[in-house]
Design an enzyme around this catalytic site. Sequence first.
Site, short mmCIF file in Angstrom:
data_model
loop_
_atom_site.label_atom_id
_atom_site.label_comp_id
_atom_site.label_asym_id
_atom_site.label_seq_id
_atom_site.Cartn_x
_atom_site.Cartn_y
_atom_site.Cartn_z
N HIS A 267 0.77 -1.26 -0.07
CA HIS A 267 0.05 -0.30 -0.06
C HIS A 267 0.92 1.13 0.13
CE1 HIS A 267 -4.33 -1.96 0.98
NE2 HIS A 267 -3.45 -3.17 0.86
N ASP B 68 -5.61 5.72 1.42
CA ASP B 68 -6.15 4.27 1.45
C ASP B 68 -7.29 4.42 1.39
OD1 ASP B 68 -6.18 1.49 2.06
OD2 ASP B 68 -4.20 2.03 0.80
N GLN C 1 12.57 -5.40 -8.06
CA GLN C 1 11.36 -6.71 -8.61
C GLN C 1 11.19 -5.89 -10.23
OE1 GLN C 1 8.70 -8.80 -6.77
NE2 GLN C 1 7.14 -7.76 -7.71
N HIS D 184 2.63 -14.90 -4.42
CA HIS D 184 1.62 -14.88 -4.24
C HIS D 184 0.53 -13.92 -4.85
CE1 HIS D 184 3.32 -11.39 -3.92
NE2 HIS D 184 2.84 -10.81 -2.46
N ASN E 65 -0.23 -5.72 -6.55
CA ASN E 65 1.22 -4.44 -7.37
C ASN E 65 1.93 -6.12 -7.57
OD1 ASN E 65 2.09 -2.34 -6.67
ND2 ASN E 65 3.85 -3.62 -5.27
N SER E 66 2.46 -6.83 -7.17
CA SER E 66 3.14 -7.99 -7.96
C SER E 66 2.37 -8.15 -9.34
CB SER E 66 3.00 -9.73 -7.39
OG SER E 66 4.20 -8.72 -6.36
N GLU F 79 2.71 -5.73 -12.00
CA GLU F 79 4.21 -5.58 -12.60
C GLU F 79 4.30 -6.58 -13.30
OE1 GLU F 79 6.35 -3.08 -8.40
OE2 GLU F 79 6.72 -5.29 -9.04
#
Length: 463
Positions: free
Chosen positions: A29, A137, A341, A356, A360-361, A364
């Site tokens: 976040h 947020d 990353q 996981h 965000n991942s 990307e």
Amino acid sequence: MAAHHHEDTTSSIPSPIIMVMVPFTAQSHLNQALQLSFLISSYQIEVHYAASSKHNRQVKHRLTGGEDKSSDLLSKIHFHDLPIPHFLSPLPNPNSTTKFPAHLQPSFDATMHLRHPVGTLLRQLSTTTRRLIVIHDTLMFSVVQDVADIPNAESYSFRCVSAFSTCCMKSLYKGESIPPVEECSLTNEIKRLAADQAEFVKIKQGDILNTCRQMESSYLDLLDKNESNLNNKQWAIAPLINRVRNINSTGGGNECLLWLEKQPPKSVMYVSFGSSTSMTDEQIEAMAFGLKESKQRFLWVLRDADKGDIFTGEVRNLKLPNGFEESVKETGMVVRDWVPQMEILAHRSVGGFMSHCGWNSCLESLSLGVPIAAWPIHSDQPYNALFISEILKVGIEVREWADQSEVVSSFAIKRAVERLMDSEEGERIRKRAEEVGGLLRDAAEEGGVSQMEMDSFIAHITR
């Protein structure tokens, strides 16, 4: 005549607007809020980022690859170190029955005490600007509630999760579970914290979503339709990350980039479980053997979940089977540091990402056209995994969500790696991931759908 001239210049230069970002304290976040801050500041808008000193330090430290150094991007943002009560920072418990990082709860609870410092900051900044824009947020509504009492301030919520997972979670709370993902492992404490935000939702004037309309239009429409606030507006602006190139990190990251240089194109499986996952010793061992037996190249980031304060005290020593690193040194690399990353996923040698499925991942990986071996752990991740594998068809699932309480066997890991990296099915999925990557990158270009939504948001707040 002179007076008239004077009047002209003031009317053509509106007093500036100021934007304040109020992030939630978990790393993903903090990072998404910082990326959005960079993007907004590229419109020549003054941007303030308000969090505790520990969390400000964390998000800067991670951005610059572990050096506490400044960067051109960071120097454009005004960071405010706000006081929060002291909180405990226990080690994560890998053997806990719920996989949600409950050890971070003390830091989450302390963050809820930011209401008064945030209110003070907002009142102070509001006197110096024509309009104060607060972006916060979705877990921070109660903290920014005093926006309602500041006449020239308005607030917008920033959603760090996919529209699909938001729709799923909303239907779960209503008692309809579509799709049939059982209760995602959340603790009662975090559910309570989320529920505490509900009474303040009406203060927002819109939502900024870290997703892309071309990828999630039907779910964005569904969210819009269920919005109780009638004049609520919605802007989907992802991917954030390609607009503002990250600083190339120096330090821990470079050794893995140097290693990647020596590998053939698209041959490496990047394995990383983000900042809120703790694996048991048994699971780490199964992972080691599964990767080794797959005979595929891999770059494995082996880290424990973040603590509430990442700068204090001990960390758990994650043990690999004896002689493992030596035995895979031709084809595999294990890294225990924070890594860059984006640079890894952008590298020509990387052909898959075992993840996981934090949002965000996912973004990307997808925006760089890298297919995903989905292994969700908690929160919104099972929905993201479903979205990736069943809806977008840009990945595979490493295991069924229903089996989440069991150790994933080295055989299941080996099979998932082979399917994604070395099969016709994997080739098809990779092609599809590259197409989605192209869509996402185009969306962020001049004239692309996400860029147009971002311009529209900026036009709205500077109206």
